[in-house]
Design a protein around this motif. Structure first.
Motif, PDB file in Angstrom:
ATOM      1  N   SER A  39      41.550  42.763 -60.873  1.00 18.92           N
ATOM      2  CA  SER A  39      42.052  44.101 -60.786  1.00 18.92           C
ATOM      3  C   SER A  39      41.988  44.574 -62.088  1.00 18.92           C
ATOM      4  O   SER A  39      41.644  44.044 -63.181  1.00 18.92           O
ATOM      5  N   ASP A  92      37.011  53.027 -57.327  1.00 19.59           N
ATOM      6  CA  ASP A  92      37.650  52.287 -56.265  1.00 19.59           C
ATOM      7  C   ASP A  92      37.314  50.798 -56.700  1.00 19.59           C
ATOM      8  O   ASP A  92      36.243  50.292 -56.301  1.00 19.59           O
ATOM      9  N   TRP A  93      38.299  49.790 -56.812  1.00 22.46           N
ATOM     10  CA  TRP A  93      37.965  48.394 -56.943  1.00 22.46           C
ATOM     11  C   TRP A  93      37.456  47.640 -55.917  1.00 22.46           C
ATOM     12  O   TRP A  93      37.390  46.534 -56.002  1.00 22.46           O
ATOM     13  N   GLU A  94      37.669  48.195 -54.604  1.00 19.97           N
ATOM     14  CA  GLU A  94      37.428  47.548 -53.623  1.00 19.97           C
ATOM     15  C   GLU A  94      36.096  48.137 -52.750  1.00 19.97           C
ATOM     16  O   GLU A  94      35.684  47.571 -51.736  1.00 19.97           O
ATOM     17  N   ARG A 106      32.025  49.893 -52.321  1.00 18.73           N
ATOM     18  CA  ARG A 106      30.629  49.273 -52.485  1.00 18.73           C
ATOM     19  C   ARG A 106      30.013  49.399 -53.802  1.00 18.73           C
ATOM     20  O   ARG A 106      29.258  48.503 -54.219  1.00 18.73           O
ATOM     21  N   ARG A 160      30.997  46.375 -55.666  1.00 21.68           N
ATOM     22  CA  ARG A 160      30.271  45.099 -55.163  1.00 21.68           C
ATOM     23  C   ARG A 160      28.918  45.266 -55.694  1.00 21.68           C
ATOM     24  O   ARG A 160      28.528  44.201 -56.002  1.00 21.68           O
ATOM     25  N   THR A 206      37.288  33.277 -54.472  1.00 20.88           N
ATOM     26  CA  THR A 206      38.952  33.795 -54.646  1.00 20.88           C
ATOM     27  C   THR A 206      39.889  32.729 -55.377  1.00 20.88           C
ATOM     28  O   THR A 206      39.625  31.588 -55.050  1.00 20.88           O
TER      29      THR A 206
END
Length: 186
Positions: free
Chosen positions: A51, A78-80, A82, A85, A143
Protein backbone atom coordinates in the motif's frame (compact mmCIF):
# COMPACT_ATOMS: atom_id res chain seq x y z
CA UNK A 1 9.80 -1.79 5.19
CA UNK A 2 12.03 0.46 7.24
CA UNK A 3 10.18 3.46 8.72
CA UNK A 4 13.04 5.79 9.70
CA UNK A 5 15.85 6.69 7.33
CA UNK A 6 19.02 8.68 7.83
CA UNK A 7 20.11 11.00 5.03
CA UNK A 8 22.92 8.59 4.17
CA UNK A 9 20.47 5.68 3.92
CA UNK A 10 18.08 7.72 1.80
CA UNK A 11 20.89 8.63 -0.57
CA UNK A 12 22.10 5.03 -0.72
CA UNK A 13 18.73 3.36 -1.32
CA UNK A 14 16.39 5.98 -2.75
CA UNK A 15 18.56 7.92 -5.21
CA UNK A 16 17.38 7.60 -8.80
CA UNK A 17 20.30 6.25 -10.81
CA UNK A 18 21.25 7.46 -14.30
CA UNK A 19 20.16 4.12 -15.81
CA UNK A 20 16.69 4.56 -14.26
CA UNK A 21 15.93 8.02 -15.62
CA UNK A 22 14.92 6.77 -19.11
CA UNK A 23 12.16 4.69 -17.46
CA UNK A 24 10.78 7.83 -15.82
CA UNK A 25 10.84 10.16 -18.81
CA UNK A 26 7.66 8.72 -20.33
CA UNK A 27 5.69 9.25 -17.12
CA UNK A 28 4.31 12.49 -15.73
CA UNK A 29 3.30 13.94 -12.38
CA UNK A 30 2.00 11.48 -9.83
CA UNK A 31 2.67 8.57 -12.18
CA UNK A 32 6.36 9.44 -12.37
CA UNK A 33 6.61 9.68 -8.59
CA UNK A 34 4.74 6.45 -7.92
CA UNK A 35 6.77 4.60 -10.55
CA UNK A 36 10.06 5.84 -9.06
CA UNK A 37 9.02 4.88 -5.51
CA UNK A 38 7.86 1.42 -6.67
CA UNK A 39 11.13 0.91 -8.55
CA UNK A 40 13.33 1.88 -5.61
CA UNK A 41 11.21 -0.12 -3.13
CA UNK A 42 11.40 -3.21 -5.34
CA UNK A 43 15.16 -2.83 -5.73
CA UNK A 44 15.49 -2.52 -1.97
CA UNK A 45 13.15 -5.30 -0.82
CA UNK A 46 12.63 -7.53 -3.85
CA UNK A 47 8.89 -6.92 -3.64
CA UNK A 48 6.41 -4.11 -4.14
CA UNK A 49 4.90 -2.22 -1.21
CA UNK A 50 1.41 -3.52 -0.41
CA UNK A 51 0.00 0.00 0.00
CA UNK A 52 1.15 3.61 -0.28
CA UNK A 53 1.60 3.78 3.50
CA UNK A 54 4.12 0.90 3.44
CA UNK A 55 6.80 3.34 2.28
CA UNK A 56 8.05 5.91 4.78
CA UNK A 57 7.07 9.51 4.07
CA UNK A 58 10.70 10.62 4.19
CA UNK A 59 11.62 8.13 1.43
CA UNK A 60 8.74 9.38 -0.73
CA UNK A 61 9.78 12.98 -0.08
CA UNK A 62 13.38 12.18 -0.99
CA UNK A 63 12.32 10.66 -4.33
CA UNK A 64 9.81 13.46 -5.00
CA UNK A 65 12.51 16.09 -4.45
CA UNK A 66 14.72 14.44 -7.09
CA UNK A 67 11.83 14.59 -9.54
CA UNK A 68 10.88 18.17 -8.71
CA UNK A 69 7.48 17.01 -7.46
CA UNK A 70 5.59 17.16 -4.17
CA UNK A 71 5.32 14.07 -1.97
CA UNK A 72 1.55 14.62 -1.64
CA UNK A 73 1.15 13.46 -5.26
CA UNK A 74 2.22 9.96 -4.21
CA UNK A 75 -1.16 8.87 -2.83
CA UNK A 76 -3.22 10.33 -5.68
CA UNK A 77 -2.91 7.31 -7.99
CA UNK A 78 -5.29 4.31 -7.81
CA UNK A 79 -3.22 1.53 -6.23
CA UNK A 80 -5.49 -1.18 -7.59
CA UNK A 81 -5.77 0.13 -11.13
CA UNK A 82 -4.38 -0.79 -14.51
CA UNK A 83 -1.69 1.87 -14.40
CA UNK A 84 0.02 0.42 -11.34
CA UNK A 85 -0.23 -3.11 -12.75
CA UNK A 86 1.53 -1.83 -15.89
CA UNK A 87 4.17 -0.08 -13.76
CA UNK A 88 4.85 -3.25 -11.82
CA UNK A 89 5.19 -5.25 -15.03
CA UNK A 90 7.63 -2.70 -16.46
CA UNK A 91 9.70 -2.71 -13.26
CA UNK A 92 9.79 -6.51 -13.18
CA UNK A 93 10.95 -6.57 -16.78
CA UNK A 94 13.58 -3.89 -16.19
CA UNK A 95 15.00 -5.78 -13.19
CA UNK A 96 14.74 -9.23 -14.78
CA UNK A 97 12.01 -10.55 -12.45
CA UNK A 98 8.78 -12.36 -13.23
CA UNK A 99 5.65 -13.22 -11.30
CA UNK A 100 5.56 -16.39 -9.23
CA UNK A 101 3.65 -19.18 -11.00
CA UNK A 102 2.00 -22.23 -9.45
CA UNK A 103 5.03 -24.29 -10.54
CA UNK A 104 7.37 -21.77 -8.92
CA UNK A 105 5.34 -22.06 -5.72
CA UNK A 106 5.77 -25.83 -5.80
CA UNK A 107 9.54 -25.49 -6.28
CA UNK A 108 9.72 -22.95 -3.44
CA UNK A 109 7.70 -25.20 -1.14
CA UNK A 110 10.03 -28.12 -1.79
CA UNK A 111 13.12 -25.96 -1.27
CA UNK A 112 11.73 -24.58 1.99
CA UNK A 113 10.85 -28.06 3.26
CA UNK A 114 14.36 -29.33 2.49
CA UNK A 115 16.50 -26.34 3.48
CA UNK A 116 14.62 -24.05 5.85
CA UNK A 117 11.92 -25.74 7.92
CA UNK A 118 14.30 -28.00 9.82
CA UNK A 119 16.62 -25.14 10.79
CA UNK A 120 14.35 -22.11 11.16
CA UNK A 121 11.88 -22.34 14.01
CA UNK A 122 10.13 -18.98 13.82
CA UNK A 123 7.56 -18.17 11.17
CA UNK A 124 9.24 -14.81 10.53
CA UNK A 125 12.62 -16.45 9.90
CA UNK A 126 11.01 -18.88 7.45
CA UNK A 127 9.22 -16.01 5.70
CA UNK A 128 12.47 -14.05 5.47
CA UNK A 129 14.22 -17.08 3.98
CA UNK A 130 11.43 -17.44 1.43
CA UNK A 131 11.79 -13.79 0.40
CA UNK A 132 15.56 -14.21 0.02
CA UNK A 133 15.08 -17.32 -2.11
CA UNK A 134 12.47 -15.63 -4.30
CA UNK A 135 14.84 -12.74 -4.86
CA UNK A 136 17.65 -15.16 -5.81
CA UNK A 137 15.31 -16.75 -8.35
CA UNK A 138 14.22 -13.30 -9.65
CA UNK A 139 10.61 -13.99 -8.75
CA UNK A 140 8.20 -11.40 -7.45
CA UNK A 141 6.83 -12.81 -4.20
CA UNK A 142 3.24 -13.98 -4.14
CA UNK A 143 0.69 -12.30 -1.91
CA UNK A 144 1.24 -12.60 1.83
CA UNK A 145 -1.65 -15.08 2.08
CA UNK A 146 -0.31 -17.29 -0.70
CA UNK A 147 3.19 -17.18 0.74
CA UNK A 148 1.80 -18.27 4.12
CA UNK A 149 0.06 -21.23 2.44
CA UNK A 150 3.35 -22.19 0.76
CA UNK A 151 5.15 -21.97 4.11
CA UNK A 152 2.47 -24.10 5.78
CA UNK A 153 2.78 -26.68 2.98
CA UNK A 154 6.55 -26.74 3.41
CA UNK A 155 6.16 -27.46 7.14
CA UNK A 156 3.63 -30.22 6.45
CA UNK A 157 5.87 -31.74 3.78
CA UNK A 158 8.87 -31.68 6.13
CA UNK A 159 6.89 -33.25 8.96
CA UNK A 160 5.54 -35.99 6.68
CA UNK A 161 9.07 -36.89 5.54
CA UNK A 162 10.32 -36.82 9.13
CA UNK A 163 7.52 -39.09 10.37
CA UNK A 164 8.04 -41.50 7.48
CA UNK A 165 11.76 -41.65 8.25
CA UNK A 166 11.14 -42.31 11.95
CA UNK A 167 8.59 -45.00 11.10
CA UNK A 168 11.06 -46.75 8.77
CA UNK A 169 13.73 -46.71 11.50
CA UNK A 170 11.47 -48.32 14.13
CA UNK A 171 11.73 -52.07 14.52
CA UNK A 172 8.70 -54.21 13.77
CA UNK A 173 8.44 -55.00 17.49
CA UNK A 174 8.38 -51.30 18.43
CA UNK A 175 5.79 -50.52 15.73
CA UNK A 176 3.61 -53.34 17.01
CA UNK A 177 3.91 -52.10 20.59
CA UNK A 178 2.96 -48.57 19.50
CA UNK A 179 -0.04 -49.90 17.56
CA UNK A 180 -1.16 -51.83 20.66
CA UNK A 181 -0.74 -48.68 22.76
CA UNK A 182 -2.90 -46.68 20.35
CA UNK A 183 -5.60 -49.36 20.23
CA UNK A 184 -5.86 -49.62 24.01
CA UNK A 185 -5.74 -45.87 24.55
CA UNK A 186 -3.29 -46.18 27.43
Amino acid sequence: MQRNWSLTELAQHWTILPTEWPLLLEKYGAGRLVFAVLLKAFELEGRFPFSPSAVANEAVSFVAQQLGLTAEMYVSLDWEGRTLRAYRAQIREHLGFRTCTVEDGEVLTEWLSEHVVNSEVSVEARRASAYVRLRELHLEPPTAQRLQRLLDSAVARFETRLFQYVLRELSAETRSALDDLIRTGV
